[in-house]
Design a protein around this motif. Structure first.
Motif, PDB file in Angstrom:
ATOM      1  N   ASN A 147      40.752   5.468  21.181  1.00 17.01           N
ATOM      2  CA  ASN A 147      39.639   5.332  22.115  1.00 17.01           C
ATOM      3  C   ASN A 147      39.053   3.922  22.022  1.00 17.01           C
ATOM      4  O   ASN A 147      38.653   3.492  20.933  1.00 17.01           O
ATOM      5  CB  ASN A 147      38.562   6.364  21.781  1.00 17.01           C
ATOM      6  CG  ASN A 147      37.353   6.252  22.685  1.00 17.01           C
ATOM      7  OD1 ASN A 147      36.468   5.442  22.442  1.00 17.01           O
ATOM      8  ND2 ASN A 147      37.317   7.078  23.730  1.00 17.01           N
ATOM      9  N   PRO A 148      39.003   3.177  23.127  1.00 18.38           N
ATOM     10  CA  PRO A 148      38.556   1.767  23.073  1.00 18.38           C
ATOM     11  C   PRO A 148      37.152   1.595  22.502  1.00 18.38           C
ATOM     12  O   PRO A 148      36.907   0.642  21.755  1.00 18.38           O
ATOM     13  CB  PRO A 148      38.622   1.314  24.526  1.00 18.38           C
ATOM     14  CG  PRO A 148      39.648   2.199  25.154  1.00 18.38           C
ATOM     15  CD  PRO A 148      39.479   3.532  24.487  1.00 18.38           C
ATOM     16  N   LEU A 149      36.218   2.507  22.841  1.00 16.46           N
ATOM     17  CA  LEU A 149      34.854   2.371  22.329  1.00 16.46           C
ATOM     18  C   LEU A 149      34.828   2.593  20.822  1.00 16.46           C
ATOM     19  O   LEU A 149      34.208   1.824  20.082  1.00 16.46           O
ATOM     20  CB  LEU A 149      33.924   3.353  23.031  1.00 16.46           C
ATOM     21  CG  LEU A 149      32.470   3.352  22.531  1.00 16.46           C
ATOM     22  CD1 LEU A 149      31.855   1.965  22.668  1.00 16.46           C
ATOM     23  CD2 LEU A 149      31.646   4.399  23.282  1.00 16.46           C
ATOM     24  N   SER A 150      35.518   3.628  20.369  1.00 14.83           N
ATOM     25  CA  SER A 150      35.560   3.902  18.925  1.00 14.83           C
ATOM     26  C   SER A 150      36.233   2.758  18.179  1.00 14.83           C
ATOM     27  O   SER A 150      35.814   2.389  17.075  1.00 14.83           O
ATOM     28  CB  SER A 150      36.307   5.210  18.666  1.00 14.83           C
ATOM     29  OG  SER A 150      35.633   6.308  19.249  1.00 14.83           O
ATOM     30  N   ARG A 151      37.280   2.190  18.790  1.00 12.47           N
ATOM     31  CA  ARG A 151      37.970   1.067  18.150  1.00 12.47           C
ATOM     32  C   ARG A 151      37.055  -0.156  18.098  1.00 12.47           C
ATOM     33  O   ARG A 151      37.060  -0.902  17.110  1.00 12.47           O
ATOM     34  CB  ARG A 151      39.264   0.744  18.893  1.00 12.47           C
ATOM     35  CG  ARG A 151      40.122  -0.286  18.155  1.00 12.47           C
ATOM     36  CD  ARG A 151      41.552  -0.296  18.658  1.00 12.47           C
ATOM     37  NE  ARG A 151      41.675  -0.688  20.039  1.00 12.47           N
ATOM     38  CZ  ARG A 151      42.159   0.097  21.009  1.00 12.47           C
ATOM     39  NH1 ARG A 151      42.547   1.323  20.741  1.00 12.47           N
ATOM     40  NH2 ARG A 151      42.249  -0.354  22.252  1.00 12.47           N
ATOM     41  N   PHE A 152      36.240  -0.362  19.132  1.00  9.78           N
ATOM     42  CA  PHE A 152      35.296  -1.488  19.132  1.00  9.78           C
ATOM     43  C   PHE A 152      34.253  -1.311  18.031  1.00  9.78           C
ATOM     44  O   PHE A 152      33.904  -2.273  17.331  1.00  9.78           O
ATOM     45  CB  PHE A 152      34.609  -1.597  20.497  1.00  9.78           C
ATOM     46  CG  PHE A 152      33.611  -2.715  20.584  1.00  9.78           C
ATOM     47  CD1 PHE A 152      34.029  -4.042  20.637  1.00  9.78           C
ATOM     48  CD2 PHE A 152      32.249  -2.448  20.592  1.00  9.78           C
ATOM     49  CE1 PHE A 152      33.109  -5.080  20.705  1.00  9.78           C
ATOM     50  CE2 PHE A 152      31.319  -3.479  20.663  1.00  9.78           C
ATOM     51  CZ  PHE A 152      31.759  -4.792  20.720  1.00  9.78           C
ATOM     52  N   ILE A 153      33.766  -0.096  17.851  1.00  7.63           N
ATOM     53  CA  ILE A 153      32.799   0.170  16.787  1.00  7.63           C
ATOM     54  C   ILE A 153      33.446  -0.099  15.423  1.00  7.63           C
ATOM     55  O   ILE A 153      32.826  -0.691  14.529  1.00  7.63           O
ATOM     56  CB  ILE A 153      32.282   1.614  16.890  1.00  7.63           C
ATOM     57  CG1 ILE A 153      31.445   1.782  18.162  1.00  7.63           C
ATOM     58  CG2 ILE A 153      31.467   1.990  15.651  1.00  7.63           C
ATOM     59  CD1 ILE A 153      31.075   3.219  18.472  1.00  7.63           C
ATOM     60  N   HIS A 154      34.698   0.337  15.267  1.00  9.85           N
ATOM     61  CA  HIS A 154      35.428   0.065  14.028  1.00  9.85           C
ATOM     62  C   HIS A 154      35.526  -1.443  13.793  1.00  9.85           C
ATOM     63  O   HIS A 154      35.284  -1.938  12.686  1.00  9.85           O
ATOM     64  CB  HIS A 154      36.824   0.690  14.122  1.00  9.85           C
ATOM     65  CG  HIS A 154      37.593   0.686  12.842  1.00  9.85           C
ATOM     66  ND1 HIS A 154      38.953   0.891  12.787  1.00  9.85           N
ATOM     67  CD2 HIS A 154      37.205   0.501  11.544  1.00  9.85           C
ATOM     68  CE1 HIS A 154      39.358   0.840  11.539  1.00  9.85           C
ATOM     69  NE2 HIS A 154      38.323   0.600  10.764  1.00  9.85           N
TER      70      HIS A 154
END
Length: 299
Positions: A147-154
């Motif tokens: 998920n792009p948003l979850s990856r950005f948070i990571h």
């Protein structure tokens, strides 16, 4: 990300060790013996790993060390390293120091190191390290969400905590690092060291060990072993620059490395291109990467 590594690699001052050809050869041979021990445990226990960084470049271009190279890097999934660690400690614990982020007191790096007892190979990371033997670095291949948003948070968390730990370590080592930067005469490096030391001062009341453990947990927060993407957030290009499809980075075919068959990333060409651009060309002498070592140096 404020990065002092490139400036420090090219800085030489009084007290730095300039490796002779014989010194370099002895260091390379020592690292090969260490690699043999590591691969022995990996093979015996069916643990997957690969060469990383410049070691892959050396295997591809020179079938061994880049002629002026003075280290070996290993990429390994965090879950595979956790299988490897107790087996290696059981077999070779009396021969090596093993430094683990968040576990080894005073160790403020975010990647594991295995260091050979009875040797001394000190870098700028070892100003407060009594166990500074010849070293092989391990870089965790971390899962990251699809998920792009979850990856950005990571990504944001890895960047923040990695930088915070680096600055806090600069504060701890401020006397040695400030003197080193001043003696280079490099104004840009001096300015960067002052800035990172100041930021580190703002974390001075926080335990460096606890910050390192927090950063390490954040790097390894994604447990999805089937995610499409993986990254090496502690690598030379950090989270985004090291983000790749899983089959590109995970171990694939082996290449020859100083007469040994060693696993390398699944897509060596794409891996090297992302790290180095035109990886087939030999860089000019002034652009060749070398580490800075400090006394005492002994192999």
């Amino acid at each position: 990300m404020i990065n002092t590594s490139d400036a420090i690699r090219t800085a030489h001052i009084d007290g730095c060790v300039i490796l002779s050809d014989d010194d370099l050869h002895r260091l390379q041979q020592t690292l090969l013996h260490m690699l043999d021990d590591i691969q022995e445990v990996m093979t015996e226990n069916n643990i997957r790993f690969s060469l990383g960084g410049g070691s892959v470049l050396g295997a591809f271009r020179h079938k061994g060390f880049i002629p002026w190279d003075d280290d070996i890097d290993i990429n390994i999934q965090r879950s595979e390293f956790m299988k490897f660690l107790p087996k290696f400690e059981e077999k070779f614990g009396d021969k090596y120091w093993i430094h683990i982020p968040g576990k080894t007191p005073g160790y403020a790096l975010l990647f594991p190191q295995i260091r050979l007892k009875g040797t001394s190979v000190r870098t700028r990371d070892d100003f407060n390290n009594d166990e500074s033997g010849a070293c092989i670095d391990f870089f965790y291949i971390e899962n990251t969400p699809d998920n792009p948003l979850s990856r950005f948070i990571h990504y944001i968390g890895c960047q923040y905590w990695g930088f915070a730990v680096s600055c806090r370590k600069f504060w701890r080592d401020r006397s040695s690092l400030t003197a080193f930067a001043r003696n280079t005469g490099n104004r840009a490096l001096q300015k960067t060291v002052r800035l990172k030391t100041f930021i580190g001062w703002m974390y001075a009341l926080r335990s460096l060990d606890k910050m390192t453990a927090k950063a390490d947990r954040w790097n390894g927060r994604c447990k999805d072993e089937t995610s499409s993407f993986v990254t090496v957030p502690t690598g030379r290009k950090h989270f985004r620059g090291e983000l790749r499809k899983r089959d590109v980075l995970l171990p694939g075919a082996s290449l020859q490395f100083e007469g040994r068959s060693i696993p390398c990333p699944g897509n060596v060409g794409e891996y090297l291109s992302q790290l180095y651009g035109d990886y087939t060309s030999i860089p000019e002498e002034g652009r060749r990467e070398k580490h800075i070592y400090f006394e005492p140096f002994s192999i």
